[in-house]
Design a protein around this motif. Structure first.
Motif, PDB file in Angstrom:
ATOM      1  N   LEU A  17       0.820  -1.214   0.000  1.00 20.93           N
ATOM      2  CA  LEU A  17       0.000   0.000   0.000  1.00 20.93           C
ATOM      3  C   LEU A  17       0.853   1.262   0.000  1.00 20.93           C
ATOM      4  N   LEU A  18       1.960   1.240   0.724  1.00 23.10           N
ATOM      5  CA  LEU A  18       2.790   2.441   0.842  1.00 23.10           C
ATOM      6  C   LEU A  18       3.414   2.862  -0.480  1.00 23.10           C
ATOM      7  N   VAL A  19       3.803   1.890  -1.315  1.00 22.49           N
ATOM      8  CA  VAL A  19       4.489   2.251  -2.551  1.00 22.49           C
ATOM      9  C   VAL A  19       3.548   2.833  -3.596  1.00 22.49           C
ATOM     10  N   VAL A  20       2.235   2.666  -3.383  1.00 28.19           N
ATOM     11  CA  VAL A  20       1.257   3.237  -4.317  1.00 28.19           C
ATOM     12  C   VAL A  20       1.099   4.721  -4.015  1.00 28.19           C
ATOM     13  N   PRO A  21       1.346   5.592  -4.975  1.00 28.39           N
ATOM     14  CA  PRO A  21       1.238   7.032  -4.708  1.00 28.39           C
ATOM     15  C   PRO A  21      -0.181   7.448  -4.322  1.00 28.39           C
ATOM     16  N   GLY A  22      -0.304   8.036  -3.144  1.00 32.54           N
ATOM     17  CA  GLY A  22      -1.557   8.615  -2.695  1.00 32.54           C
ATOM     18  C   GLY A  22      -1.350  10.091  -2.415  1.00 32.54           C
ATOM     19  N   PRO A  23      -2.277  10.732  -1.697  1.00 28.97           N
ATOM     20  CA  PRO A  23      -2.139  12.167  -1.425  1.00 28.97           C
ATOM     21  C   PRO A  23      -0.829  12.542  -0.741  1.00 28.97           C
ATOM     22  N   ALA A  24      -0.396  11.732   0.228  1.00 26.57           N
ATOM     23  CA  ALA A  24       0.832  12.063   0.952  1.00 26.57           C
ATOM     24  C   ALA A  24       2.054  11.950   0.049  1.00 26.57           C
ATOM     25  N   VAL A  25       2.126  10.863  -0.731  1.00 28.14           N
ATOM     26  CA  VAL A  25       3.264  10.687  -1.631  1.00 28.14           C
ATOM     27  C   VAL A  25       3.300  11.793  -2.682  1.00 28.14           C
ATOM     28  N   ASN A 123      -5.843  12.097   5.112  1.00 29.25           N
ATOM     29  CA  ASN A 123      -5.642  11.159   4.017  1.00 29.25           C
ATOM     30  C   ASN A 123      -6.546   9.935   4.185  1.00 29.25           C
ATOM     31  N   PRO A 124      -7.551   9.748   3.319  1.00 35.38           N
ATOM     32  CA  PRO A 124      -8.457   8.605   3.483  1.00 35.38           C
ATOM     33  C   PRO A 124      -7.769   7.268   3.280  1.00 35.38           C
ATOM     34  N   LYS A 125      -6.733   7.219   2.457  1.00 28.93           N
ATOM     35  CA  LYS A 125      -6.020   5.952   2.239  1.00 28.93           C
ATOM     36  C   LYS A 125      -5.385   5.472   3.533  1.00 28.93           C
ATOM     37  N   ILE A 128      -8.221   4.343   6.010  1.00 24.97           N
ATOM     38  CA  ILE A 128      -8.783   3.051   5.639  1.00 24.97           C
ATOM     39  C   ILE A 128      -7.828   1.926   6.005  1.00 24.97           C
ATOM     40  N   PHE A 129      -6.526   2.142   5.805  1.00 25.44           N
ATOM     41  CA  PHE A 129      -5.548   1.109   6.139  1.00 25.44           C
ATOM     42  C   PHE A 129      -5.630   0.763   7.620  1.00 25.44           C
ATOM     43  N   PHE A 130      -5.645   1.768   8.472  1.00 24.25           N
ATOM     44  CA  PHE A 130      -5.638   1.501   9.902  1.00 24.25           C
ATOM     45  C   PHE A 130      -6.962   0.918  10.399  1.00 24.25           C
ATOM     46  N   VAL A 131      -8.067   1.326   9.804  1.00 19.24           N
ATOM     47  CA  VAL A 131      -9.364   0.841  10.266  1.00 19.24           C
ATOM     48  C   VAL A 131      -9.700  -0.522   9.672  1.00 19.24           C
ATOM     49  N   ALA A 132      -9.407  -0.723   8.389  1.00 20.90           N
ATOM     50  CA  ALA A 132      -9.834  -1.941   7.713  1.00 20.90           C
ATOM     51  C   ALA A 132      -8.780  -3.042   7.686  1.00 20.90           C
ATOM     52  N   PHE A 133      -7.488  -2.690   7.711  1.00 23.33           N
ATOM     53  CA  PHE A 133      -6.439  -3.687   7.575  1.00 23.33           C
ATOM     54  C   PHE A 133      -5.855  -4.157   8.903  1.00 23.33           C
ATOM     55  N   LEU A 134      -5.549  -3.246   9.797  1.00 20.98           N
ATOM     56  CA  LEU A 134      -4.834  -3.623  11.007  1.00 20.98           C
ATOM     57  C   LEU A 134      -5.501  -4.727  11.820  1.00 20.98           C
ATOM     58  N   PRO A 135      -6.836  -4.715  11.975  1.00 17.94           N
ATOM     59  CA  PRO A 135      -7.452  -5.770  12.796  1.00 17.94           C
ATOM     60  C   PRO A 135      -7.168  -7.188  12.302  1.00 17.94           C
ATOM     61  N   HIS A 136      -6.876  -7.351  11.015  1.00 15.29           N
ATOM     62  CA  HIS A 136      -6.628  -8.685  10.474  1.00 15.29           C
ATOM     63  C   HIS A 136      -5.269  -9.237  10.902  1.00 15.29           C
ATOM     64  N   PHE A 137      -4.455  -8.406  11.495  1.00 18.63           N
ATOM     65  CA  PHE A 137      -3.132  -8.849  11.925  1.00 18.63           C
ATOM     66  C   PHE A 137      -3.022  -8.892  13.454  1.00 18.63           C
ATOM     67  N   THR A 138      -4.137  -8.727  14.122  1.00 19.16           N
ATOM     68  CA  THR A 138      -4.145  -8.825  15.581  1.00 19.16           C
ATOM     69  C   THR A 138      -4.728 -10.168  15.999  1.00 19.16           C
ATOM     70  N   ASP A 139      -4.440 -10.565  17.224  1.00 16.34           N
ATOM     71  CA  ASP A 139      -4.918 -11.841  17.755  1.00 16.34           C
ATOM     72  C   ASP A 139      -5.426 -11.626  19.177  1.00 16.34           C
ATOM     73  N   PRO A 140      -6.752 -11.625  19.366  1.00 13.11           N
ATOM     74  CA  PRO A 140      -7.299 -11.414  20.712  1.00 13.11           C
ATOM     75  C   PRO A 140      -6.760 -12.412  21.735  1.00 13.11           C
ATOM     76  N   ALA A 141      -6.411 -13.614  21.272  1.00 16.68           N
ATOM     77  CA  ALA A 141      -5.893 -14.626  22.192  1.00 16.68           C
ATOM     78  C   ALA A 141      -4.490 -14.281  22.684  1.00 16.68           C
ATOM     79  N   ALA A 142      -3.820 -13.381  21.963  1.00 15.92           N
ATOM     80  CA  ALA A 142      -2.445 -13.015  22.338  1.00 15.92           C
ATOM     81  C   ALA A 142      -2.393 -11.883  23.351  1.00 15.92           C
ATOM     82  N   GLY A 143      -3.542 -11.328  23.693  1.00 19.93           N
ATOM     83  CA  GLY A 143      -3.567 -10.239  24.660  1.00 19.93           C
ATOM     84  C   GLY A 143      -4.405  -9.079  24.189  1.00 19.93           C
TER      85      GLY A 143
END
Length: 208
Positions: A17-25, A123-125, A128-143
């Motif tokens: 996602l970072l390498v794709v030019p968005g508003p910040a880039v 920046n909506p990109k 969206i990354f933090f709201v839609a993507f991050l939860p998929h890399f968390t594990d409630p069982a890990a804490g």
């Protein structure tokens, strides 16, 4: 905390996602081309101080959302998918309207920093990354979720500064060519569109 394989997958998705030019880039590149390397690097710093706002908001808000409602999280997830698809299609079908020369007024270092901050906070990109993507890399069982998101956010911040810093250095070095290459801009658009659509497809098949 997430295991090593999860962290590795997160790094790959983040870089995709970072390498794709968005508003910040685009902001960083235009400032680097217009005012040179120092201006580009100051813009990078401002952009990623803005990233910290997203990281803290995600740590507070996503954990509450996951605890409150699985349905609400699913709605947010598919809103993220829709946004990525829209970005991808727009990049693929956009037509270049001719040669353009970047002409921006010279800004002070303070102005460059705060403009970069505002660009990324809004920046909506990134949101969206933090709201839609991050939860998929968390594990409630890990804490608790919040510390896991802070860790993932710190990794994202480091990768983001490296990626955007590279954009600043390259664009300042290639300023002359970048000012007027319609073909190069079109190739970037095509590649960006494919990456956005690929990330959207991955997000629809992944589970929180």
């Amino acid at each position: 905390m997430p295991d090593i394989s999860t962290l590795a997958l997160f790094c790959v998705a983040t870089l995709g996602l970072l390498v794709v030019p968005g508003p910040a880039v685009l902001y960083i590149v235009t400032r680097s081309v217009s005012q040179g390397r120092p201006a580009g690097l100051i813009s990078v710093l401002g952009v990623h101080v803005g990233s910290i706002v997203h990281i803290v908001a995600a740590a507070l808000g996503i954990s509450a959302l996951l605890n409150a409602s699985a349905t609400a999280f699913t709605v947010v997830k598919y809103a993220g998918v829709a946004y990525l698809v829209w970005l991808g299609v727009r990049k693929l079908i956009r037509r270049d309207e001719g040669e353009e020369t970047i002409e921006l007024r010279v800004q002070s270092n303070r102005r460059l920093f705060w403009e970069g901050f505002v660009v990324n906070v809004l920046n909506p990109k990134t949101a969206i990354f933090f709201v839609a993507f991050l939860p998929h890399f968390t594990d409630p069982a890990a804490g608790p979720i919040a510390p896991q998101i802070l860790l993932l956010g710190a990794i994202w911040l480091a990768l983001g500064m490296a990626s955007d810093g590279t954009y600043a250095l390259l664009s300042s070095a290639l300023a002359g060519r970048m000012r007027g290459s319609a073909r190069a801009r079109r190739r970037i658009d095509m590649g960006s569109g494919v990456v956005y659509l690929g990330l959207a497809a991955w997000l629809t098949t992944s589970k929180a």
